[in-house]
Design an enzyme around this catalytic site. Sequence first.
Site, mmCIF file in Angstrom:
data_model
loop_
_atom_site.group_PDB
_atom_site.id
_atom_site.type_symbol
_atom_site.label_atom_id
_atom_site.label_comp_id
_atom_site.label_asym_id
_atom_site.label_seq_id
_atom_site.Cartn_x
_atom_site.Cartn_y
_atom_site.Cartn_z
ATOM 1 N N HIS A 5 0.828 -1.215 0.000
ATOM 2 C CA HIS A 5 0.000 0.000 0.000
ATOM 3 C C HIS A 5 0.858 1.259 0.000
ATOM 4 O O HIS A 5 0.429 2.313 0.460
ATOM 5 C CB HIS A 5 -0.958 -0.030 1.203
ATOM 6 C CG HIS A 5 -1.931 -1.169 1.136
ATOM 7 N ND1 HIS A 5 -2.618 -1.648 2.229
ATOM 8 C CD2 HIS A 5 -2.330 -1.956 0.095
ATOM 9 C CE1 HIS A 5 -3.395 -2.661 1.872
ATOM 10 N NE2 HIS A 5 -3.226 -2.868 0.576
ATOM 11 N N ASN A 17 -2.120 -13.499 14.935
ATOM 12 C CA ASN A 17 -3.038 -12.355 15.018
ATOM 13 C C ASN A 17 -3.864 -12.504 16.293
ATOM 14 O O ASN A 17 -4.189 -13.618 16.685
ATOM 15 C CB ASN A 17 -3.976 -12.340 13.793
ATOM 16 C CG ASN A 17 -4.587 -10.983 13.551
ATOM 17 O OD1 ASN A 17 -3.901 -9.966 13.582
ATOM 18 N ND2 ASN A 17 -5.884 -10.937 13.338
ATOM 19 N N CYS A 71 9.925 22.620 -12.001
ATOM 20 C CA CYS A 71 8.818 21.815 -12.537
ATOM 21 C C CYS A 71 7.470 22.284 -11.973
ATOM 22 O O CYS A 71 6.493 22.414 -12.703
ATOM 23 C CB CYS A 71 9.058 20.346 -12.169
ATOM 24 S SG CYS A 71 7.603 19.310 -12.290
#
Length: 254
Positions: free
Chosen positions: A110, A217, A154
């Site tokens: 991600h 987990n 830029c």
Amino acid sequence: MAKKIMVFTGAGISTSAGIPDFRGPDGVWTKHPDQMQVYDIDAFLSDKEAREYSWRWQKESPVWNAKPGAAHYALVDLEKAGLLSLIATQNFDALHEKAGNSPDKIVNLHGTIGTSHCLSCHAQYDTEEIMARLDEEPDPHCHRKMPYRGNMPCNGLLKTDVVYFGEMLPEGAMERSIRAAQQADELWVVGSTLEVFPAASIVPAAAQAGTPITIMNMGSTQYDSLADRLIHDDIATALPKLVKETIAENAGNQ
């Protein structure tokens, strides 16, 4: 021969280091759904105020200021022992890099807050440099000089390399992760609820290839039935323990 272990990490490894998660019952986005706007690409591109808020929020958020925890450092030990093939992470906090894992062993599914880029000329930036001058430049733009424009800057928009809502995952990230999961001797899933796709599909892909799976987990996941080993302990202590045992076991087998 040394084992090849692939590790897939989610929010749980970072909450063990003090970062609040985003999607859990006490998550940032659960309690404050408006905060999801921070990572909305359309708002970011079209609205100067939204951009300024996004940058400021990211600078002040625990994600930017966090330090790696014991679980992150354990994965550095796993790499030093020659047992780590890849870390694929859903987290964009750059804590695996900060802890000392090699960037070429990390796939940020991600994206990452550690680096940024210009949306026009694609120049790369360290986010730290941008954050350092955020007070002077709250809506950061690219300062790269363009020779074919008489060395004028830029001036394109700068954005962190976090994958915002509405953006594609980094090119090749899923392919590389799935290939590593299928070729590994073991897959360890650490602190992921396995609810976010396409990242979660790494687990069934590994299972199909016959790779033994460990899921660590606190809560259960939809893929627990595919796991060969389930660990429901505190990640900050359970992962260092598992790494230590695995390193000792591998040394004994050599």
